[in-house]
Design a protein around this motif. Sequence first.
Motif, mmCIF file in Angstrom:
data_model
loop_
_atom_site.group_PDB
_atom_site.id
_atom_site.type_symbol
_atom_site.label_atom_id
_atom_site.label_comp_id
_atom_site.label_asym_id
_atom_site.label_seq_id
_atom_site.Cartn_x
_atom_site.Cartn_y
_atom_site.Cartn_z
ATOM 1 N N LEU A 793 0.857 -1.183 0.000
ATOM 2 C CA LEU A 793 0.000 0.000 0.000
ATOM 3 C C LEU A 793 0.895 1.236 0.000
ATOM 4 N N TYR A 794 0.569 2.186 -0.876
ATOM 5 C CA TYR A 794 1.342 3.419 -0.963
ATOM 6 C C TYR A 794 0.846 4.385 0.110
ATOM 7 N N ASN A 795 1.676 4.645 1.119
ATOM 8 C CA ASN A 795 1.305 5.498 2.235
ATOM 9 C C ASN A 795 1.636 6.949 1.902
ATOM 10 N N ILE A 796 0.761 7.566 1.099
ATOM 11 C CA ILE A 796 0.971 8.964 0.710
ATOM 12 C C ILE A 796 0.928 9.874 1.935
ATOM 13 N N SER A 797 0.106 9.541 2.903
ATOM 14 C CA SER A 797 -0.020 10.378 4.103
ATOM 15 C C SER A 797 1.324 10.549 4.784
ATOM 16 N N HIS A 798 2.008 9.442 5.048
ATOM 17 C CA HIS A 798 3.295 9.532 5.738
ATOM 18 C C HIS A 798 4.337 10.248 4.887
ATOM 19 N N ARG A 799 4.312 9.983 3.589
ATOM 20 C CA ARG A 799 5.291 10.649 2.720
ATOM 21 C C ARG A 799 5.089 12.162 2.743
ATOM 22 N N ASN A 800 3.848 12.593 2.625
ATOM 23 C CA ASN A 800 3.581 14.026 2.585
ATOM 24 C C ASN A 800 3.937 14.712 3.899
ATOM 25 N N VAL A 801 3.629 14.052 5.022
ATOM 26 C CA VAL A 801 3.978 14.657 6.317
ATOM 27 C C VAL A 801 5.491 14.700 6.495
ATOM 28 N N THR A 806 6.189 18.837 9.963
ATOM 29 C CA THR A 806 7.132 18.688 11.088
ATOM 30 C C THR A 806 6.602 17.703 12.122
ATOM 31 N N ASN A 807 5.682 16.824 11.703
ATOM 32 C CA ASN A 807 4.969 16.023 12.692
ATOM 33 C C ASN A 807 5.229 14.529 12.565
ATOM 34 N N PHE A 808 6.024 14.107 11.582
ATOM 35 C CA PHE A 808 6.270 12.682 11.410
ATOM 36 C C PHE A 808 7.304 12.225 12.436
ATOM 37 N N LYS A 809 6.872 11.402 13.387
ATOM 38 C CA LYS A 809 7.699 11.083 14.555
ATOM 39 C C LYS A 809 9.036 10.459 14.182
ATOM 40 N N ALA A 810 9.016 9.475 13.288
ATOM 41 C CA ALA A 810 10.258 8.773 12.951
ATOM 42 C C ALA A 810 11.307 9.735 12.412
ATOM 43 N N LYS A 811 10.900 10.647 11.547
ATOM 44 C CA LYS A 811 11.858 11.589 10.970
ATOM 45 C C LYS A 811 12.299 12.628 11.993
ATOM 46 N N GLN A 834 19.426 6.208 8.348
ATOM 47 C CA GLN A 834 18.028 5.986 8.692
ATOM 48 C C GLN A 834 17.160 7.185 8.295
ATOM 49 N N LEU A 835 17.681 8.377 8.518
ATOM 50 C CA LEU A 835 16.939 9.596 8.204
ATOM 51 C C LEU A 835 16.683 9.717 6.706
ATOM 52 N N SER A 836 17.606 9.251 5.892
ATOM 53 C CA SER A 836 17.466 9.392 4.441
ATOM 54 C C SER A 836 16.247 8.641 3.903
ATOM 55 N N LYS A 837 15.748 7.675 4.668
ATOM 56 C CA LYS A 837 14.589 6.903 4.212
ATOM 57 C C LYS A 837 13.288 7.694 4.330
ATOM 58 N N TYR A 838 13.321 8.859 4.951
ATOM 59 C CA TYR A 838 12.113 9.656 5.146
ATOM 60 C C TYR A 838 12.187 11.005 4.435
ATOM 61 N N GLU A 839 13.005 11.074 3.380
ATOM 62 C CA GLU A 839 13.203 12.348 2.707
ATOM 63 C C GLU A 839 12.296 12.536 1.503
ATOM 64 N N GLY A 840 11.355 11.654 1.279
ATOM 65 C CA GLY A 840 10.366 11.919 0.243
ATOM 66 C C GLY A 840 10.363 10.996 -0.938
ATOM 67 N N SER A 841 11.330 10.100 -1.063
ATOM 68 C CA SER A 841 11.296 9.138 -2.168
ATOM 69 C C SER A 841 10.027 8.297 -2.047
ATOM 70 N N ARG A 842 9.245 8.260 -3.114
ATOM 71 C CA ARG A 842 7.950 7.582 -3.037
ATOM 72 C C ARG A 842 8.088 6.119 -2.623
ATOM 73 N N GLY A 843 9.100 5.458 -3.192
ATOM 74 C CA GLY A 843 9.234 4.035 -2.942
ATOM 75 C C GLY A 843 9.479 3.687 -1.483
ATOM 76 N N PHE A 845 7.896 4.746 0.883
ATOM 77 C CA PHE A 845 6.606 4.764 1.574
ATOM 78 C C PHE A 845 5.606 3.785 0.935
ATOM 79 N N ILE A 846 6.114 2.912 0.090
ATOM 80 C CA ILE A 846 5.309 1.790 -0.398
ATOM 81 C C ILE A 846 5.552 0.643 0.571
#
Length: 936
Positions: A793-801, A806-811, A834-843, A845-846
Motif C-alpha cells: 500500500l502506498y502510504n501517501i499520508s506519511h510521505r507528505n507529512v 514537522t509532525n512525522f515522529k520517525a523523521k 536511517q533519516l534518508s529513508k524519510y526524505e520523500g522518495s515515493r518508494g 513509503f510503499i
Amino acid sequence: MLLCTTVHAQLIKGTIYDKSTGESIIGASVAIKERPGKGVMADEKGQFIIQLQSGETLIVKMVGYKTFQKQYEFSADQQISIYLESGLSLNEVMVTASLANSRSKKAIGTNVDHIDAAAVAATSNPSSLADIVNGRISGAQVYNTNGKVGMPIRFDIRSAATFSMERDPLIFIDGVRYNNSNTADVNSSQEAMSALNDLPLNDIASIDVIKGPAAAASYGAEAANGVVIIQTKRGLSGQKGVAVNVKYTGGFSELARKYDQFVNNDPLNDFFVKGAQQQLYANLTAQLDQNNSIFFSANTNKNEGIVPGNEDNRHTFRAGYDLVKDRFKLSVTAGYVKGKLSIPQSASGRDDAIWNLMRDRTPWPFLSEETWRAIQKQYDNDRFTGSVKLGYTLPFEIKMETLIGLDLNHIDGLNYLPYGYLQGTNSTGAKQVSTRRNQNMNWDFKLSRNFMFSPKWQLNLSVLSQLTSAIERVNGISVRNFAVPGISNIASAAEILGVTDSDYEKRTHGLYGEAFLSYDNKLFINAGLRRDVSNMIGANVANIWYPTVSVAYNVADLPFLKGKVEEWKFRAAYGESGRLPYPNDAQTAYLVENSSFGTMVRPLRKGNPDIKPERTGELEMGTDISLFGQRFGFTYYQQHTRDAIVYTTLLPSLGWPSSLSGDYPENIGKIQGKGIEVTYNGRVFTSSNKKHSLDIFAIFNHQSNKVVNSGGRDILNTVNLIREGLPAFAFYSNVSEGPVFNAKGEYTGAKESGLKELGKPFPTYNGSFGFGLQLFENLRLQSLFTYSKGAKLYNISHRNVAMQGTNFKAKETLKEQLATQTPGTTEYIATATQLSKYEGSRGDFIQKADFLRLSNLTLSYDLGTWAKKQSNGVLKRCVVSVTGNNLWLSSNYGGAEPQIDSQGGSKRTRGIGYLSSDWTTVPAPRTYAFSLNIGF
C-alpha cells in the motif's frame, strides 16, 4: 387415484409439486426404500405411477430439494400429492448458474458461492454489503474503501487480470440490473457516495456470487469482473397465514487504532468521535391462499460515522406480490429509498480535516477548524427499483418468461461554504450544486423446454434475449462571492466558476442460447453461447460472441470409501466474457469555436471505430467432497485477457495535437492470471444430547497475474506501472540509496535510486476462518477472521507529512538525534542513513500491508420457546444478539488501516489510473451493535 392390483400391492399415482411455488416438478426420481432399483421418474407434468406394497416407504429425490420419505399403507384414497421443499445441504443449495437458469450447486460446473444473507443479517448486524460478503466467499476481497459511512465498496475478485480500474461486478437485485456506480459530483472519488448503500440489507434473502468468466459468460460484454445476484425476501411460505417480523438495532462506532506515528497524535485521535447507529426494520409476509402471497417491509436507518458530521439517514420501503396459478406466474417487486448522506471533507486535499491535523505539530495550518465544520457537503438521494416478471407454460410444455426491470435514481449534491468563513483566499462564500438522474432498464425474454429421453436422460434448452440501457444526466453549477451574509442562492453570487451539463447513454443487447444435459442425476453438461452488440464498441465491430461450456459429475460411495463419502463432485468449465470500453472510446469529437478569424473546428477527441471490449477467457477446474461429515472444496482457475485497452500516442502528422498524446484507445494489451481457492466447512463436535456443537470453516485463496503485452510500452501513473512481465499495476518508483554528505561530513539529504519494481497492490494470499459454537440449543457464538498477505500500500499520508510537515515522529526523532551527534562519526552516519529513508522518495513509503483481523464476533440467544410460552403463542420468534465488527487487527502496515484505497470503489474515466493508496484516508472503525429480532 389408488388402484388395487393384487392382494398385497397397489398402483400409486401421484403428482410432485414445489412446496413454495405450487409448480409441478419434472424429472424427480421416485423409488421404494425396501426395493432399490424399482424406481421411476416424474414425467413432464410431474406425474408418476409406481407399484407399492403395504408398509413400504416411498422416497422422492430431486436436485435442489430435500428428500421426501413417507411410509404408505393400503387405502382407497384418491391420488397422492407430494410437496418438496428446497434443499439446504451444501450441494443442494439452489444458485444462479447462468442468466437463463437457477440450478443446484450439484449440477453446475463452476464454483458459484451462495450466501444465506437473511441468516447473516438476522444476527451479525452488517452495516454495508461488504460486511455480508467479505470473508464468506472464496476468491474475493470486498471492503469499504473509506472508514466513513456511505463510502464506496472495493471488489478484488480472483486474479484481477485486467488493465482496467473498473473492478465492480454486475449487480442484479430481483432481476433488476442495478446501477452500482459511485457519485462524486461535489467531492472526490475517495469520498464518493456508494450506490450500494441503497441496498436494503435486512430484506436480502440470498446472494449468489459469480466470480469469473467461466460462470459469467452468459452475462456477456460486462461480466468479466463477476456478477452478484441478490434475491430479496418474499411472501411465499407454502402455508396460508400472516407473519410479522420486527428488528431493532442500536450501537456505535469508534476509532479502531489510535494514531501513534506522529509527534503530536492527540489532536488527531481526539478529532474522531463515537458515531451512534440506530435502525428499525419490520416486514410482513402473507400467504393469502395457495396461489397468492405478498411481502411488505419498512426500514429506517440512521448511521453516524467516526468523523464529526458524517451521517447517513435512510428510509426504505419494499413490496412484493406473487401469483402462481395453473400455467401462469406473476411476480412484482418494488422498492423505494429516501436518503441523505453528509460527507465532511476529511481526505485528499489541503482543506481536509485529517491532513490539517497530521501535517504539523500545531493542527489546522491551512484551514481553521471553524471553517471546516461550517462547510456542508451532502447528497440527497431518491431511488426506485422495480420489476415485473411473467411466466406462462405454452403448449408443448414450452415455458415462456419475461422480466422488465427498472432502476431510477435522482441525486442532488451540495458543497457549500457560508459567507464569512475563510477557505484559501475566499471569505465571501461559495456554492456548488449538482443534479444527477440515473436510469437503468433491462428487459429479459426467455423460452425454455425440457425433454425427457428416458428415465435417466434429460435435456433442457433455453434461449434468452436481454436488452439493457443505462442513461445518466448530470447538471451542475459552481459559484462564489455572495453579496451579503445569509443569502446563498446561486443567482446572488458574483462569480460563476463553472457549469456542468453532461449526458451519457449505454445500450447493450445480448442473445443467449443454452443446452443443459443431465444423466441419472449424476452427470451434468452445459453449453451456451452469447452474442452482444453495444453502442460502446466501435462502428466497425459488428458483434461479439462469448462461449461457455461446463461439466459436473457426482460420485457417491466409491469402492475404497464405501459408505464414507456422502457427496463427491468433479467439475470443469470454460467461458469468456468482457469489459466494455469506456465512454467515448469509440467516438471522435470536434469542438466548434468562435474566434476573430471566424468559426473554427478543432479536434477534441479521437475515437477508435475498431475498439472492442476486453475479452477474458477462464478455465476453471475443481472438486467438492463431503467426507465423514466434513465438506471440502478446491478450485483452480486460469484467466487470459486479450484485447485489453491501451491508450497510445497519436501522431501530430495525422492532424491531432500533441495535447491528445496517450489518449487513443487500442485493443493491444494481454494479461494472464491464475489462482486456487480452497474451502472447508465441518462440524467437529456434537454432544451426546445434541444440544452442544462446534462448526468451523476456512477459506484460502492464492492468486497472481502477469502482463503479457502492453503494446511495447510502459504505462506509469504516479507509482503504478503496466509493464510486460510484471504484475498489473505493480508499484514502481525510486527509493533512497542512502545519505549525501557535504565536505564537512554534514548530512544534506538522500540520494535517490533509479526507478524500481517494489511489489504489487493485490495480495498473493488471502482468506478467512472462524467458528460457530452452539450451546444449550439456544446460545450461539460466531466468529469471522480475515487475513491477507503479499499486498503493498502506498502510504501517501506519511510521505507528505515527512516531506512537507514537522509532525512525522520517525523523521523528527532522527533529526533531533542527528543534531546531538558529531558529523563523520559512525553514529552520525548510521542516523543519517536511517533519516534518508524519510526524505520523500515515493518508494520508501510503499509499505507491506499484511494483516490478520477479527472482522466479526456475534453472540446470540434464541428466546423463541420462552417468548412463545409467555405470550400464549403470539410471539413466534425472539432472538437477541450482540455484535462487534473489526474488533482486533494485527498488521505490519505503518499506517492506521491496511485495507483502504483512496481511489474509491470504481473508475469510469479513460486511461490507466493508480491503485492502493492511503491518502489521509479514514481508517475502518470498530463497531458494536445490539439487536432484538421478534416475530409474530
